[in-house]
Every structure is written in structure tokens, then in C-alpha cells.
Motif scaffolding. Structure first.
Motif, PDB file in Angstrom:
ATOM      1  N   GLN A   4       0.771  -1.313   0.010  1.00  0.00           N
ATOM      2  CA  GLN A   4       0.027   0.068   0.046  1.00  0.00           C
ATOM      3  C   GLN A   4       0.859   1.131   0.018  1.00  0.00           C
ATOM      4  O   GLN A   4       1.933   1.294   0.634  1.00  0.00           O
ATOM      5  CB  GLN A   4      -0.947  -0.053   1.223  1.00  0.00           C
ATOM      6  CG  GLN A   4      -2.338  -0.077   1.040  1.00  0.00           C
ATOM      7  CD  GLN A   4      -2.894   0.083   2.412  1.00  0.00           C
ATOM      8  OE1 GLN A   4      -2.688  -0.212   3.549  1.00  0.00           O
ATOM      9  NE2 GLN A   4      -4.384   0.549   2.203  1.00  0.00           N
ATOM     10  N   SER A   8      -2.456   6.188   0.891  1.00  0.00           N
ATOM     11  CA  SER A   8      -3.697   5.374   0.888  1.00  0.00           C
ATOM     12  C   SER A   8      -3.909   4.808   2.497  1.00  0.00           C
ATOM     13  O   SER A   8      -4.715   4.542   2.874  1.00  0.00           O
ATOM     14  CB  SER A   8      -3.492   4.106  -0.047  1.00  0.00           C
ATOM     15  OG  SER A   8      -2.461   3.101   0.268  1.00  0.00           O
ATOM     16  N   ARG A   9      -2.500   4.569   3.111  1.00  0.00           N
ATOM     17  CA  ARG A   9      -2.648   4.208   4.356  1.00  0.00           C
ATOM     18  C   ARG A   9      -3.054   5.348   5.223  1.00  0.00           C
ATOM     19  O   ARG A   9      -3.907   5.064   5.949  1.00  0.00           O
ATOM     20  CB  ARG A   9      -1.137   3.930   4.754  1.00  0.00           C
ATOM     21  CG  ARG A   9      -0.663   2.389   4.288  1.00  0.00           C
ATOM     22  CD  ARG A   9       0.617   2.077   4.400  1.00  0.00           C
ATOM     23  NE  ARG A   9       0.792   2.078   5.959  1.00  0.00           N
ATOM     24  CZ  ARG A   9       1.958   2.007   6.671  1.00  0.00           C
ATOM     25  NH1 ARG A   9       3.110   1.926   6.001  1.00  0.00           N
ATOM     26  NH2 ARG A   9       1.825   1.844   7.977  1.00  0.00           N
TER      27      ARG A   9
END
Length: 178
Positions: A4, A8-9
Motif C-alpha cells: 500500500q 492510501s494508508r
């Protein structure tokens, strides 16, 4: 399994506020494009004045063009403010959720771990790290999309005004990359 991205985290911590981050990108790019519209009206003013010379009384649209330039400049600022409001709301949510997640994780660690660092140092690390994430989401990302939209809008304007001038203006860009 694909790793990821950091963004996006971070967006996982935004929850339902994630849409505000994406909206801030769109509004910031739209603001950059709106900031270019006054230059179109300035060009229209110059065109009318030069076409009317030496009888400048024929340039009757100049006040209208001037007010439209002012209107679009103000509209650009208002849209940018809306973009920053959206980005800040989302960034504050991310920072809060990050602090909560780190605090919950620290609560599960052995007590000796906290003692090796000291509670003040851990608090400072948590505060600075979440603050950096907030700054990135609230300021740097909207500014990035603003900076990407501006040259694209300028290129479109150059091509619309005179396609030959637009192509000629790309020569220094190509030479700069070479």
C-alpha cells in the motif's frame, strides 16, 4: 501482494472524511484554472483598446471585462479557501485517528518499552509525526494539484490565443528537459 502507498494508508485513517481530501484536490485545481481567467479578460481589454485606437470611446466593453477579471480573481480565491477547508477537515480527522491508533498500540506494549524512551519523548514523537501528516494532507497535497493545473491551463490558453505561439513556447520546455 502489492504494498500500500503511504497516502492510501493515511486515507484509511480519514474514514468518511476521505472524500473531503479528494474534493480539496479538485477544488484546488479548479481554483488554479479560475486564476487564469482574469488574464483572458485582460487580453480582451487590450484587444478592444488596440482595435479602437485612436478613437478609444469605441472600446465600450472595457469596464465589463475589468469587472469580470476582478470577479474571477475573487472566485478563484474563494474556491481555494473551500479547498483548504475541505483538506483541513480531513487532515484533522487523520491526525486525530493517528494519535488514537498510536496511543492504543502503546497501551498494548510492555511497560518497559515506554520507560526506555520516556513518556515525554514518546509524546513528542507522536505529536510531531501526526502534525507532519496533517501538514502534508492539509497544505502540500492541495498545493500540488494547484501547481499541476496551472501549467496545463497556461498551455491551453497559449494554444487558444495563438497555436503557433503555444508551440513555440514549448521549445524552451523541451530544451530544458534535454
Amino acid at each position: 501482494m502489492k504494498r500500500q502507498s503511504n497516502l492510501s494508508r493515511l486515507m484509511e485513517y480519514a474514514g468518511k472524511y476521505r472524500i473531503l481530501t479528494y474534493l480539496s484536490w479538485v477544488l484546488s485545481a479548479l481554483s488554479a484554472l479560475m486564476a487564469l481567467v482574469p488574464f483572458v479578460y485582460i487580453w480582451l481589454i487590450l484587444r478592444d483598446v488596440l482595435n479602437a485606437a485612436p478613437d478609444y470611446a469605441q472600446a465600450v466593453n472595457v469596464p465589463h471585462y475589468g469587472w469580470m477579471a476582478v470577479l474571477f480573481a475573487i472566485l478563484s480565491y474563494l474556491i481555494y479557501i473551500a479547498a483548504l477547508i475541505c483538506s483541513h477537515l480531513s487532515a484533522f480527522r487523520v491526525a486525530t485517528n493517528l494519535r488514537l491508533a498510536v496511543s492504543e498500540h502503546l497501551a498494548t506494549l510492555p511497560l518497559g518499552f515506554t520507560e526506555t524512551f520516556g513518556s515525554g519523548k514518546l509524546r513528542k514523537i507522536i505529536h510531531e509525526s501526526t502534525g507532519a501528516a496533517e501538514t502534508f494532507l492539509a497544505h502540500q497535497l492541495p498545493d500540488k494539484y494547484n501547481a499541476m493545473a496551472t501549467p496545463v491551463g497556461l498551455l491551453v490558453l497559449l494554444v487558444v490565443f495563438d497555436w503557433r505561439l503555444g508551440l513555440l513556447s514549448l521549445v524552451p520546455v523541451v530544451l530544458g528537459f534535454v
